[in-house]
Design a protein around this motif. Structure first.
Motif, mmCIF file in Angstrom:
data_model
loop_
_atom_site.group_PDB
_atom_site.id
_atom_site.type_symbol
_atom_site.label_atom_id
_atom_site.label_comp_id
_atom_site.label_asym_id
_atom_site.label_seq_id
_atom_site.Cartn_x
_atom_site.Cartn_y
_atom_site.Cartn_z
ATOM 1 N N GLY A 33 0.850 -1.209 -0.343
ATOM 2 C CA GLY A 33 0.119 -0.126 -0.084
ATOM 3 C C GLY A 33 1.156 0.960 0.250
ATOM 4 O O GLY A 33 0.431 2.147 0.560
ATOM 5 N N GLY A 34 2.048 1.165 -0.363
ATOM 6 C CA GLY A 34 2.805 2.576 -0.601
ATOM 7 C C GLY A 34 2.596 3.336 -1.115
ATOM 8 O O GLY A 34 1.874 3.080 -2.080
ATOM 9 N N LEU A 35 2.847 4.665 -1.366
ATOM 10 C CA LEU A 35 1.431 5.780 -1.767
ATOM 11 C C LEU A 35 3.105 5.817 -3.610
ATOM 12 O O LEU A 35 4.120 6.416 -3.296
ATOM 13 N N TRP A 36 2.295 5.849 -4.617
ATOM 14 C CA TRP A 36 3.256 5.465 -5.674
ATOM 15 C C TRP A 36 2.326 6.519 -6.894
ATOM 16 O O TRP A 36 0.794 6.426 -6.849
ATOM 17 N N ILE A 78 -2.977 7.551 -10.205
ATOM 18 C CA ILE A 78 -4.109 8.072 -11.383
ATOM 19 C C ILE A 78 -4.371 7.367 -12.336
ATOM 20 O O ILE A 78 -5.410 7.249 -12.268
ATOM 21 N N ALA A 79 -2.879 6.747 -12.386
ATOM 22 C CA ALA A 79 -4.477 5.394 -12.923
ATOM 23 C C ALA A 79 -4.643 4.566 -12.742
ATOM 24 O O ALA A 79 -5.791 3.841 -13.836
ATOM 25 N N ASP A 80 -4.722 3.926 -11.943
ATOM 26 C CA ASP A 80 -5.819 3.133 -11.265
ATOM 27 C C ASP A 80 -6.784 3.362 -10.319
ATOM 28 O O ASP A 80 -7.042 2.462 -9.642
ATOM 29 N N MET A 100 4.608 16.152 -6.370
ATOM 30 C CA MET A 100 5.337 15.334 -7.720
ATOM 31 C C MET A 100 4.553 15.534 -8.628
ATOM 32 O O MET A 100 4.963 14.578 -9.773
ATOM 33 N N GLN A 101 3.346 15.034 -8.711
ATOM 34 C CA GLN A 101 2.271 15.550 -10.146
ATOM 35 C C GLN A 101 3.129 17.234 -10.917
ATOM 36 O O GLN A 101 2.503 16.827 -11.854
ATOM 37 N N ALA A 102 3.167 17.822 -10.379
ATOM 38 C CA ALA A 102 2.929 19.257 -9.964
ATOM 39 C C ALA A 102 4.493 19.890 -11.065
ATOM 40 O O ALA A 102 4.906 20.200 -11.349
ATOM 41 N N GLY A 103 5.096 18.170 -10.931
ATOM 42 C CA GLY A 103 6.840 17.793 -10.699
ATOM 43 C C GLY A 103 7.638 18.949 -10.049
ATOM 44 O O GLY A 103 9.138 18.905 -10.413
ATOM 45 N N TRP A 159 -7.129 5.339 -4.381
ATOM 46 C CA TRP A 159 -6.504 6.679 -3.734
ATOM 47 C C TRP A 159 -6.422 6.123 -2.355
ATOM 48 O O TRP A 159 -6.394 6.800 -1.396
ATOM 49 N N TRP A 160 -6.802 5.043 -1.674
ATOM 50 C CA TRP A 160 -6.992 4.373 -0.454
ATOM 51 C C TRP A 160 -5.079 3.878 -0.471
ATOM 52 O O TRP A 160 -5.137 4.386 1.132
ATOM 53 N N ARG A 161 -4.292 4.244 -1.170
ATOM 54 C CA ARG A 161 -2.994 4.556 -0.583
ATOM 55 C C ARG A 161 -2.144 6.022 0.085
ATOM 56 O O ARG A 161 -1.798 5.801 0.655
ATOM 57 N N LEU A 162 -3.041 6.627 0.228
ATOM 58 C CA LEU A 162 -2.858 8.380 0.687
ATOM 59 C C LEU A 162 -2.829 7.622 2.535
ATOM 60 O O LEU A 162 -2.400 8.040 3.399
#
Length: 512
Positions: free
Chosen positions: A350-353, A358-360, A421-424, A363-366
């Motif tokens: 369940g680590g946050l990647w 986004i793709a899968d 991360m999403q914003a770079g 959201w529970w990973r948060l």
């Protein structure tokens, strides 16, 4: 983070916090504190220089050096608590243990002093104290004389003696003039002494208890003795009765004292209770100036706000213990299924990647990532912070608000780093750990302390804020120096904790 880095960073950071706190709080005394501060500077030097010169051992060396410095501290604190609780023999044992591990002149003297106070009779205690007079250093002779006068119950003698000799520095010594002035009915002078030494008064020390009891502050006295689980019931009754007498409610104090005086107690304990019956505390109402009353109001407010921040057991902080157990249980699952530092294993649990979220739409990973840790060092450092901070905050604000701050703060921290991360702005990486939630707790505590300080301007709250600022500066330096630690998660968690605490009314409640 490998074990050597973990130990070196932890030891060096703690020594840096101790050095900074000593100067910020004004606890520095030359030359007495010099060796102590130099010893902590050596720990920092080992942690920094060893990183380059002895990379395979520097963490162990720094940790061993720090332990050698710190071990006597908890022993002496325990000795003082036992003495406050009336367990003089136990106090002497812990003081002697500290002297064996750290045989400095002051600790050896304290061990001998506590040993003298552990004698069974008043005559024996006085004789033992008299024998210690030879070979005392500057300041120690004053402490001995004060103890001898105290054993003789010569309270006016203490007042007269302190007019000629300065009170030794520290919260333990200031109780002598406070108690002596209270026993002799010089209440205005007693409160004035407290106001001049306000930096030495907190929410759990004996001097605060004595001052408030002789001032007739019954509610605050009750709160203080209730927080002292290690204090015998007869001592609690003594100070509660003192407060009742000073508040003009002697009819309630007398049965309390007589009940304990009739119980099975040592002669010295029964003598103390009967002395309060024979010489009641003088009524404080109408005998104090407006300035004295204002100081006592401020001190009582400080006590009422901070007594709940005393150490709590699992019954008053159940959620903290459950969270620690949950994190440790998940770490056990990590170890059963593979290496706890394996990116693949942490991702599977369940680590946050970012791409998976986004793709899968995972959201529970948060949330799940908050209960995973990359290696034992990561787990230990986070659980130690959660255990120390969580019990204190949960006991003060309740399990519901504590749980909201911890879980929502951790979720906001994870979500904030994910957005970066999403914003770079931040390099994509697998994110795990409870540090964002723990920093949310630090933010909540900081807001509470700030609200306390703005409400009362008490020096203890200012010192607490200074310590929090020092810890944050040092933590930020570590975060920016070690790429394994997420500065963004810590910063976002801290800000989230402040915001959540504000929304939950911690600042407003603190001003009531």
């Amino acid at each position: 983070m490998d074990l050597q880095t973990f130990l070196g960073v932890s030891a060096g950071s703690l020594s840096a916090v101790i050095i900074a706190q000593t100067f910020v709080t004004g606890a520095y005394r030359f030359p007495g504190s010099l060796r102590y501060l130099l010893a902590h500077a050596v720990v920092i030097a080992i942690a920094v220089a060893g990183f380059w010169l002895l990379p395979d051992y520097y963490g162990f060396l720094a940790a061993i050096a720090l332990i050698a410095i710190l071990v006597p501290g908890p022993l002496m604190n325990r000795a003082n608590r036992e003495l406050l609780a009336g367990h003089n023999e136990r106090a002497a044992w812990f003081a002697r243990a500290a002297a064996l591990l750290h045989p400095t002149g002051q600790i050896r003297f304290t061990a001998k002093l506590f040993g003298a106070l552990a004698e069974p009779t008043r005559e024996a205690r006085i004789a033992a104290l008299e024998r210690l007079r030879s070979g005392t250093m500057a300041g120690q002779d004053v402490v001995l004389e004060l103890q001898v006068l105290r054993q003789k119950h010569d309270w006016q003698g203490i007042v007269d003696y302190l007019k000629r000799h300065p009170v030794p520095p520290g919260p333990d010594a200031i109780v002598f003039p406070i108690r002596a002035l209270g026993e002799t009915g010089q209440l205005e002078a007693m409160v004035a002494t407290g106001a001049r030494n306000r930096a030495l008064f907190g929410s759990g020390d004996l001097s605060t208890l004595v001052l408030l009891a002789f001032s007739g502050r019954v509610t605050a006295t009750d709160a203080l003795v209730a927080a002292r689980h290690d204090m015998p019931a007869w001592i609690k009754a003594f100070w509660q009765a003192t407060a009742l007498q000073a508040a003009g409610r002697g009819e309630l104090a007398e049965p309390l004292l007589r009940g304990f005086a009739a119980a099975t107690l040592a002669p010295a304990q029964r003598e103390m209770l009967t002395a309060r019956l024979d010489r009641p505390a003088q009524q404080a109402e109408g005998r104090l100036s407006l300035e004295a009353v204002a100081f006592l109001d401020t001190l009582e407010t400080h006590v009422q706000r901070n007594v709940p921040l005393q150490r709590a057991g699992w019954r008053t902080a159940p959620l903290t213990y459950l969270l620690v157990l949950a994190n440790c249980a998940m770490f056990g699952v990590e170890m059963l299924l593979g290496d706890s530092t394996s990116t693949e294993n942490l991702f599977r649990l369940g680590g946050l990647w970012p791409n998976s979220v986004i793709a899968d739409h995972e959201w529970w990973r948060l949330i799940s990532a908050m209960f995973l840790h990359a290696g034992p060092e990561h787990l230990i450092s986070n659980m130690l912070g959660l255990f120390l901070l969580g019990r204190m905050l949960e006991n003060a604000i309740g399990s519901l608000r504590f749980g909201v701050i911890y879980l929502a703060g951790g979720l906001i921290s994870m979500g904030g780093v994910f957005a970066l991360m999403q914003a770079g702005i931040v390099e994509p990486d697998l994110l795990v750990g409870a540090s964002g939630a723990i920093f949310a707790l630090i933010g909540a505590i900081a807001l509470r302390r700030l609200a306390d300080f703005l409400a009362t301007r008490h020096i203890a709250d200012r010192q607490s804020l200074s310590l929090i600022a020092i810890v944050l500066v040092i933590q930020a330096t570590i975060d920016l120096s070690l790429p394994q630690i997420s500065f963004s998660a810590h910063g976002i968690g801290f800000v989230a904790g402040i915001a959540l605490a504000w929304l939950l009314g911690l600042a407003r409640a603190s001003r009531r």
